[in-house]
Design a protein around this motif. Structure first.
Motif, PDB file in Angstrom:
ATOM      1  N   ASP A   1      -6.467   2.638   5.663  1.00  0.00           N
ATOM      2  CA  ASP A   1      -5.418   2.900   6.652  1.00  0.00           C
ATOM      3  C   ASP A   1      -4.366   1.796   6.648  1.00  0.00           C
ATOM      4  N   LEU A   2      -4.791   0.557   6.499  1.00  0.00           N
ATOM      5  CA  LEU A   2      -3.842  -0.550   6.430  1.00  0.00           C
ATOM      6  C   LEU A   2      -2.934  -0.410   5.214  1.00  0.00           C
ATOM      7  N   GLU A   3      -3.514  -0.064   4.076  1.00  0.00           N
ATOM      8  CA  GLU A   3      -2.722   0.094   2.860  1.00  0.00           C
ATOM      9  C   GLU A   3      -1.727   1.249   3.001  1.00  0.00           C
ATOM     10  N   GLU A   4      -2.162   2.371   3.588  1.00  0.00           N
ATOM     11  CA  GLU A   4      -1.266   3.509   3.791  1.00  0.00           C
ATOM     12  C   GLU A   4      -0.149   3.156   4.766  1.00  0.00           C
ATOM     13  N   MET A   5      -0.468   2.421   5.809  1.00  0.00           N
ATOM     14  CA  MET A   5       0.561   1.971   6.749  1.00  0.00           C
ATOM     15  C   MET A   5       1.587   1.100   6.017  1.00  0.00           C
TER      16      MET A   5
ATOM     17  N   GLU B   1       6.995   0.647   3.985  1.00  0.00           N
ATOM     18  CA  GLU B   1       7.849   0.202   2.886  1.00  0.00           C
ATOM     19  C   GLU B   1       8.790   1.315   2.431  1.00  0.00           C
ATOM     20  N   SER B   2       8.293   2.556   2.431  1.00  0.00           N
ATOM     21  CA  SER B   2       9.117   3.674   1.967  1.00  0.00           C
ATOM     22  C   SER B   2       9.915   4.327   3.089  1.00  0.00           C
ATOM     23  N   GLY B   3       9.778   3.815   4.309  1.00  0.00           N
ATOM     24  CA  GLY B   3      10.579   4.313   5.420  1.00  0.00           C
ATOM     25  C   GLY B   3      10.039   5.558   6.102  1.00  0.00           C
ATOM     26  N   ASN B   4       8.782   5.879   5.918  1.00  0.00           N
ATOM     27  CA  ASN B   4       8.185   7.058   6.550  1.00  0.00           C
ATOM     28  C   ASN B   4       7.589   6.653   7.900  1.00  0.00           C
ATOM     29  N   ALA B   5       8.388   6.817   8.950  1.00  0.00           N
ATOM     30  CA  ALA B   5       7.984   6.361  10.283  1.00  0.00           C
ATOM     31  C   ALA B   5       6.749   7.093  10.803  1.00  0.00           C
ATOM     32  N   GLU B   6       6.687   8.415  10.607  1.00  0.00           N
ATOM     33  CA  GLU B   6       5.568   9.197  11.144  1.00  0.00           C
ATOM     34  C   GLU B   6       4.242   8.790  10.505  1.00  0.00           C
ATOM     35  N   LYS B   7       4.230   8.680   9.181  1.00  0.00           N
ATOM     36  CA  LYS B   7       2.999   8.262   8.472  1.00  0.00           C
ATOM     37  C   LYS B   7       2.653   6.809   8.803  1.00  0.00           C
ATOM     38  N   THR B   8       3.664   5.972   8.958  1.00  0.00           N
ATOM     39  CA  THR B   8       3.420   4.583   9.348  1.00  0.00           C
ATOM     40  C   THR B   8       2.724   4.541  10.696  1.00  0.00           C
ATOM     41  N   ARG B   9       3.251   5.299  11.634  1.00  0.00           N
ATOM     42  CA  ARG B   9       2.657   5.351  12.976  1.00  0.00           C
ATOM     43  C   ARG B   9       1.229   5.902  12.918  1.00  0.00           C
ATOM     44  N   GLN B  10       1.044   6.970  12.162  1.00  0.00           N
ATOM     45  CA  GLN B  10      -0.271   7.613  12.053  1.00  0.00           C
ATOM     46  C   GLN B  10      -1.318   6.650  11.497  1.00  0.00           C
ATOM     47  N   HIS B  11      -1.015   6.022  10.365  1.00  0.00           N
ATOM     48  CA  HIS B  11      -1.981   5.123   9.738  1.00  0.00           C
ATOM     49  C   HIS B  11      -2.116   3.802  10.497  1.00  0.00           C
ATOM     50  N   GLY B  12      -1.026   3.353  11.109  1.00  0.00           N
ATOM     51  CA  GLY B  12      -1.102   2.146  11.931  1.00  0.00           C
ATOM     52  C   GLY B  12      -2.023   2.338  13.122  1.00  0.00           C
ATOM     53  N   GLN B  13      -1.908   3.495  13.773  1.00  0.00           N
ATOM     54  CA  GLN B  13      -2.781   3.776  14.921  1.00  0.00           C
ATOM     55  C   GLN B  13      -4.231   3.955  14.486  1.00  0.00           C
ATOM     56  N   ALA B  14      -4.444   4.629  13.344  1.00  0.00           N
ATOM     57  CA  ALA B  14      -5.810   4.792  12.825  1.00  0.00           C
ATOM     58  C   ALA B  14      -6.422   3.426  12.513  1.00  0.00           C
ATOM     59  N   PHE B  15      -5.623   2.525  11.948  1.00  0.00           N
ATOM     60  CA  PHE B  15      -6.074   1.169  11.660  1.00  0.00           C
ATOM     61  C   PHE B  15      -6.486   0.458  12.947  1.00  0.00           C
ATOM     62  N   LEU B  16      -5.607   0.473  13.946  1.00  0.00           N
ATOM     63  CA  LEU B  16      -5.905  -0.207  15.213  1.00  0.00           C
ATOM     64  C   LEU B  16      -7.122   0.387  15.904  1.00  0.00           C
ATOM     65  N   ASP B  17      -7.242   1.697  15.888  1.00  0.00           N
ATOM     66  CA  ASP B  17      -8.393   2.358  16.511  1.00  0.00           C
ATOM     67  C   ASP B  17      -9.696   1.942  15.839  1.00  0.00           C
ATOM     68  N   ALA B  18      -9.695   1.940  14.512  1.00  0.00           N
ATOM     69  CA  ALA B  18     -10.906   1.589  13.767  1.00  0.00           C
ATOM     70  C   ALA B  18     -11.282   0.123  13.967  1.00  0.00           C
ATOM     71  N   VAL B  19     -10.296  -0.767  13.939  1.00  0.00           N
ATOM     72  CA  VAL B  19     -10.579  -2.189  14.167  1.00  0.00           C
ATOM     73  C   VAL B  19     -11.136  -2.394  15.575  1.00  0.00           C
ATOM     74  N   SER B  20     -10.546  -1.730  16.537  1.00  0.00           N
ATOM     75  CA  SER B  20     -11.036  -1.822  17.909  1.00  0.00           C
ATOM     76  C   SER B  20     -12.459  -1.300  18.027  1.00  0.00           C
ATOM     77  N   ARG B  21     -12.736  -0.216  17.350  1.00  0.00           N
ATOM     78  CA  ARG B  21     -14.085   0.369  17.377  1.00  0.00           C
ATOM     79  C   ARG B  21     -15.102  -0.595  16.795  1.00  0.00           C
ATOM     80  N   VAL B  22     -14.797  -1.188  15.656  1.00  0.00           N
ATOM     81  CA  VAL B  22     -15.721  -2.116  15.009  1.00  0.00           C
ATOM     82  C   VAL B  22     -15.834  -3.408  15.820  1.00  0.00           C
ATOM     83  N   LYS B  23     -14.711  -3.920  16.280  1.00  0.00           N
ATOM     84  CA  LYS B  23     -14.708  -5.160  17.063  1.00  0.00           C
ATOM     85  C   LYS B  23     -15.483  -4.997  18.358  1.00  0.00           C
TER      86      LYS B  23
END
Length: 130
Positions: free
Chosen positions: A96-100, A105-127
């Motif tokens: 998810d971090l790599e996709e974000m 980098e390519s300017g895709n705001a929706e995918k950035t938001r999607q993968h960024g949120q998935a990253f934060l959710d997963a880190v929060s879950r593990v933490k």
């Protein structure tokens, strides 16, 4: 960034090794125990805490008896699957971090938001599992 993430995931994977949960053993080797992989990171952390504490008690003994070694061997199965579960969680976090990264980098705001949120959710879950 991509190389750093890949190197981190690769390093963790190599350090942990790959886990064979069931395998045919040569004659004379003890049979291996089948265990279920925990379905959540929280369950995996619980196993690590409980079985890690049991392992610590055995390792603190001055002498390990054959029964102690057997018990350690049995603990290793559940510890292995717990680590395997957490490894898969961290692989998803890295993906998810790599996709974000790539989408920002390519300017895709929706995918950035999607993968960024998935990253934060997963880190929060593990933490939050500790």
């Amino acid at each position: 960034m991509k190389n750093r993430i890949f190197a981190t995931v690769l390093g963790v994977s190599l350090a942990l090794g790959s886990f064979a949960l069931t395998a045919a053993e040569p004659e004379g080797r003890p049979a291996h125990r089948e265990v279920s992989i925990p379905t959540t990171a929280s369950a995996a952390w619980k196993i690590l805490r409980q079985d890690g504490a049991a392992l610590k008690q055995y390792l603190e003994k001055k002498t390990l008896t054959p029964m102690d070694l057997h018990e350690i061997h049995m603990l290793s199965y559940t510890l292995e699957v717990a680590v395997h579960r957490l490894r898969s969680e961290w692989e998803q976090i890295a993906n998810d971090l790599e996709e974000m990264h790539k989408n920002s980098e390519s300017g895709n705001a929706e995918k950035t938001r999607q993968h960024g949120q998935a990253f934060l959710d997963a880190v929060s879950r593990v933490k939050g599992c500790k």
